[in-house]
Design a protein around this motif. Structure first.
Motif, short mmCIF file in Angstrom:
data_model
loop_
_atom_site.label_atom_id
_atom_site.label_comp_id
_atom_site.label_asym_id
_atom_site.label_seq_id
_atom_site.Cartn_x
_atom_site.Cartn_y
_atom_site.Cartn_z
N GLY A 55 8.01 -5.75 -5.18
CA GLY A 55 8.80 -5.32 -4.03
C GLY A 55 8.58 -6.20 -2.82
O GLY A 55 7.77 -7.13 -2.84
N PRO A 56 9.28 -5.90 -1.73
CA PRO A 56 9.16 -6.72 -0.51
C PRO A 56 7.89 -6.39 0.27
O PRO A 56 7.85 -5.45 1.05
N PHE A 57 6.84 -7.17 0.03
CA PHE A 57 5.59 -7.06 0.76
C PHE A 57 5.40 -8.31 1.61
O PHE A 57 5.78 -9.41 1.22
N ALA A 58 4.77 -8.12 2.77
CA ALA A 58 4.30 -9.23 3.58
C ALA A 58 2.93 -8.85 4.10
O ALA A 58 2.65 -7.67 4.34
N ALA A 59 2.03 -9.82 4.27
CA ALA A 59 0.65 -9.54 4.66
C ALA A 59 0.32 -10.17 6.00
O ALA A 59 0.67 -11.33 6.26
N LEU A 60 -0.37 -9.40 6.85
CA LEU A 60 -0.84 -9.89 8.13
C LEU A 60 -2.30 -9.48 8.31
O LEU A 60 -2.65 -8.32 8.14
N GLU A 61 -3.13 -10.44 8.66
CA GLU A 61 -4.53 -10.15 8.92
C GLU A 61 -4.68 -9.58 10.32
O GLU A 61 -4.04 -10.05 11.27
N VAL A 62 -5.52 -8.54 10.47
CA VAL A 62 -5.72 -7.93 11.78
C VAL A 62 -7.15 -7.44 11.90
O VAL A 62 -7.74 -6.93 10.94
N ASP A 63 -7.72 -7.58 13.08
CA ASP A 63 -9.03 -7.03 13.41
C ASP A 63 -8.80 -5.84 14.33
O ASP A 63 -8.47 -6.00 15.51
N LEU A 64 -8.96 -4.65 13.81
CA LEU A 64 -8.65 -3.44 14.57
C LEU A 64 -9.65 -3.16 15.68
O LEU A 64 -9.40 -2.30 16.53
#
Length: 257
Positions: A55-64
């Motif tokens: 499916g349509p996935f995209a990944a973004l790295e984040v430091d919460l």
């Protein structure tokens, strides 16, 4: 009187998506045709999830824990698929630390990830949705620990109690903008977690008090999230849905009195 048109979510941002409950939520939404932006600090795990899914996935790295960066992060997530209508705050920390030995930095880290980041992300998301005039959904992953304290988890329990009230406060103020804000409150969910490992004695004890005769799995929580984001939950906001195998009803391990 006719009810307003009810829409399925189409573009979602899911935090804590690198594994466990967050990954299960992402997979479930994707199966229902939702485009999903995956967010986590563990970029390698996100890449694996993108690779396995059709499916349509995209990944973004984040430091919460970097609160100042979170509004810009929401802007980046917004641009991936040209908008957002759903935010799932699934990231969370559950470290064990006895109260008298708990360090300030341990308390701060749990509050940063479990509560403060949810506030910052949800506020930034809501601002974008209000400007767009589209309405939407926020679902926070809470815990049965919000109502029942646990040894070694003062920071975690407090953060989840705060999250339940934050859910209500956001729901109250965002209803006029057609933004639903709800929480799902899991019981004990069996996951292999390198971030929040649990001891065998703890697992045996908590499962022993649960009435339902099987362990919870991440897909149980994903189904509840999908329901709250779907058309049948159009008139639900400010709620916390317990998905806990009956654990909130009492302790099934106690003998007859």
């Amino acid at each position: 009187m006719s009810t307003p048109e009810r829409k399925q979510p189409r573009i979602a941002l899911v935090t804590g998506a690198a594994g466990g409950i967050g990954a299960a939520i992402a997979r479930r939404l994707s199966k229902e045709g939702v485009k999903v932006v995956l967010a986590d600090l563990r970029a390698d795990h996100l890449a694996a999830l993108v690779a396995e899914n059709s499916g349509p996935f995209a990944a973004l790295e984040v430091d919460l824990t970097d609160r100042a960066s979170l509004p810009d992060f929401v802007d980046r997530a917004w641009e991936v698929f040209g908008g957002l209508d759903t935010l799932i705050n699934a990231a969370g920390l559950y470290p064990s630390a006895p109260l008298l030995e708990m360090r300030d930095d341990q308390w701060d880290q749990v509050m940063d990830v479990n509560l403060s980041a949810v506030f910052s992300l949800s506020r930034a998301f809501a601002r974008r949705v209000v400007d767009a005039g589209t309405g939407g959904h926020i679902v926070n992953i809470s815990s049965g620990a919000s109502a029942r304290a646990r040894r070694g988890a003062a920071h975690y329990c407090t953060s989840k109690a705060g999250l339940d009230m934050l859910t209500k406060a956001f729901a109250l103020e965002l209803a006029e903008h057609r933004i639903h804000v709800n929480a799902v409150s899991p019981g004990f969910i069996e996951v292999d977690s390198e971030v929040n490992p649990l001891g065998a004695d703890y697992v045996r004890s908590i499962r022993g008090g649960q009435p339902w005769p099987r362990a919870g799995v991440p897909e149980d929580i994903a189904g509840a999230v999908a329901y709250l984001c779907g058309p049948d939950a159009e008139w639900i906001t400010g709620a916390s849905l317990s998905v806990d195998g009956g654990a909130g009803t009492g302790n099934a391990a106690l003998p007859l009195s």
